[in-house]
Design a protein around this motif. Sequence first.
Motif, PDB file in Angstrom:
ATOM      1  N   ASP A 184       0.857  -1.177   0.000  1.00  0.00           N
ATOM      2  CA  ASP A 184       0.000   0.000   0.000  1.00  0.00           C
ATOM      3  C   ASP A 184       0.898   1.233   0.000  1.00  0.00           C
ATOM      4  O   ASP A 184       2.104   1.148   0.283  1.00  0.00           O
ATOM      5  N   GLY A 227       0.300  -3.344   4.515  1.00  0.00           N
ATOM      6  CA  GLY A 227      -0.872  -2.490   4.488  1.00  0.00           C
ATOM      7  C   GLY A 227      -1.173  -1.873   5.842  1.00  0.00           C
ATOM      8  O   GLY A 227      -0.578  -2.251   6.859  1.00  0.00           O
ATOM      9  N   ASP A 272      -6.951  -2.812   2.648  1.00  0.00           N
ATOM     10  CA  ASP A 272      -5.833  -3.740   2.487  1.00  0.00           C
ATOM     11  C   ASP A 272      -6.158  -5.141   3.004  1.00  0.00           C
ATOM     12  O   ASP A 272      -5.317  -6.042   2.922  1.00  0.00           O
TER      13      ASP A 272
END
Length: 264
Positions: free
Chosen positions: A10, A213, A218
Amino acid sequence: MTDIRLIATDMDGTLLNSKSELDASFFTLFSQLRAQGVLFAAASGRQYYNLAKYFDAIKDDMFFVAENGSYVMHREQELYVQSLELSIARQMVEIARNIPNTYTILCGKKKAYVESNVPKFWDQVTRHFEQYELVEDLTTIEDDQCLKISLCDFDGSANNSYSYFKPFENDLQVKVSGGKWLDISHKLANKGQALKVLQERYGITPEQTMAFGDYLNDLEMMQQAHHSYAMENAHPAIKKAARFQAKSNDEKGVFEVLEKVAAR
């Protein structure tokens, strides 16, 4: 870590620091990982064009899981598109118009579309999107595919706008993806599904996959990677879902783990 072949991370709250900056040391680490044959994907709710800008010098060697997994790109080629029907997108826009202190973005494949340029909202648009257009009415967009509807909720998405869309969770992806962000997309559009597409395309198993994440968008990505890392600053649900924990994004937690992989 001896057999890692795919790494996905991410961006906001994870690879980027709190100022949305990418540390320059990433590019050295990336070169080391690529030399070992590791595939690397930036997986974000951000727009593809915005992601590519962060990695301009190496973008042809990376994979981009954009718009929360509804759009996967590599070397300007589409590997996966999971769009939302425009009729459904228009329905979501109509609902969003009734939510206090909340502004709507129709995230198209070509560009993002907004119908307000209120300064505090416009600042968010220009920060997260490279291709965007101010239009009079989002429900009139017809010549683009809708990858997701994003709501910028200045009263907090979890406590404000989420309640309006919770009834649609059985049919759509409804994700609180940040303090002020709520994303609505196709039921099959998520980062985990996008990761699965890459795994199947390149013959990579979840056991050979690492993911990082911090927020609820996520979650599926954590479940699709055996080496799943929640940031120290992550949402409690992500910490619960991940097998491991990394230091916070401002402590370069992702970088610390990547250094270990690169040093194999």
